[in-house]
Design a protein around this motif. Structure first.
Motif, PDB file in Angstrom:
ATOM      1  N   LEU A  36      74.544   7.087 -69.386  1.00 46.67           N
ATOM      2  CA  LEU A  36      75.019   6.932 -68.017  1.00 46.67           C
ATOM      3  C   LEU A  36      74.964   5.443 -67.753  1.00 46.67           C
ATOM      4  N   ASN A  37      76.100   4.866 -67.540  1.00 43.71           N
ATOM      5  CA  ASN A  37      76.171   3.422 -67.354  1.00 43.71           C
ATOM      6  C   ASN A  37      75.749   3.086 -65.931  1.00 43.71           C
ATOM      7  N   SER A  38      74.473   2.894 -65.741  1.00 41.05           N
ATOM      8  CA  SER A  38      73.984   2.565 -64.412  1.00 41.05           C
ATOM      9  C   SER A  38      73.046   1.371 -64.498  1.00 41.05           C
ATOM     10  N   GLY A  39      72.789   0.784 -63.357  1.00 43.47           N
ATOM     11  CA  GLY A  39      71.905  -0.365 -63.320  1.00 43.47           C
ATOM     12  C   GLY A  39      71.361  -0.579 -61.927  1.00 43.47           C
ATOM     13  N   LYS A  40      70.373  -1.456 -61.847  1.00 47.65           N
ATOM     14  CA  LYS A  40      69.743  -1.796 -60.567  1.00 47.65           C
ATOM     15  C   LYS A  40      70.195  -3.199 -60.189  1.00 47.65           C
ATOM     16  N   VAL A  41      70.668  -3.359 -58.959  1.00 48.97           N
ATOM     17  CA  VAL A  41      71.138  -4.651 -58.473  1.00 48.97           C
ATOM     18  C   VAL A  41      69.935  -5.565 -58.264  1.00 48.97           C
ATOM     19  N   VAL A  42      69.969  -6.718 -58.924  1.00 51.86           N
ATOM     20  CA  VAL A  42      68.874  -7.679 -58.856  1.00 51.86           C
ATOM     21  C   VAL A  42      69.167  -8.753 -57.814  1.00 51.86           C
ATOM     22  N   SER A  43      70.422  -9.194 -57.768  1.00 53.65           N
ATOM     23  CA  SER A  43      70.801 -10.269 -56.852  1.00 53.65           C
ATOM     24  C   SER A  43      72.296 -10.179 -56.563  1.00 53.65           C
ATOM     25  N   VAL A  44      72.699 -10.589 -55.371  1.00 49.56           N
ATOM     26  CA  VAL A  44      74.116 -10.564 -54.992  1.00 49.56           C
ATOM     27  C   VAL A  44      74.533 -11.921 -54.443  1.00 49.56           C
ATOM     28  N   GLY A  45      75.810 -12.217 -54.603  1.00 53.08           N
ATOM     29  CA  GLY A  45      76.366 -13.439 -54.035  1.00 53.08           C
ATOM     30  C   GLY A  45      76.646 -13.254 -52.555  1.00 53.08           C
ATOM     31  N   PRO A  46      77.031 -14.325 -51.874  1.00 56.92           N
ATOM     32  CA  PRO A  46      77.257 -14.261 -50.429  1.00 56.92           C
ATOM     33  C   PRO A  46      78.566 -13.586 -50.029  1.00 56.92           C
TER      34      PRO A  46
END
Length: 97
Positions: A36-46
């Protein structure tokens, strides 16, 4: 000292979630059931500005679990951890319990 990557524009830094290859009882799971291609968001741009100059924020936030495309993204290595950098529009959706 740990480095922290802050993505630019509408990019999202994701740490992929590696599903377990065996159960708590020690039974090995077939590879196709653990994919299952999933992940946890670590950082986002503005976000970015559209053609009219209006600010368009990123649609996910830090801590979200997201569904990722099978291919794509840019691999980034920070220290001994691997992350992937995606454009906001490449993320397929968010996963909720």
């Amino acid at each position: 000292m740990a480095k922290r990557l802050v993505p630019l524009f509408n990019r999202v830094l994701v740490e992929k979630i590696v599903p377990p290859s065996k159960t708590h009882a020690g039974i090995l799971l077939p590879e196709n059931t653990t994919k299952l291609n999933s992940g946890k968001v670590v950082s986002v741009g503005p976000g970015f500005r559209d053609e009219e100059g209006k600010h368009v924020p990123v649609s996910v936030k830090e801590g979200d679990t997201v569904l990722l495309p099978e291919y794509g993204g840019t691999e980034v290595k920070l220290g001994d951890k691997e992350y992937h950098l995606y454009r906001d529009e490449d993320i397929l959706g968010t996963l909720h319990d």
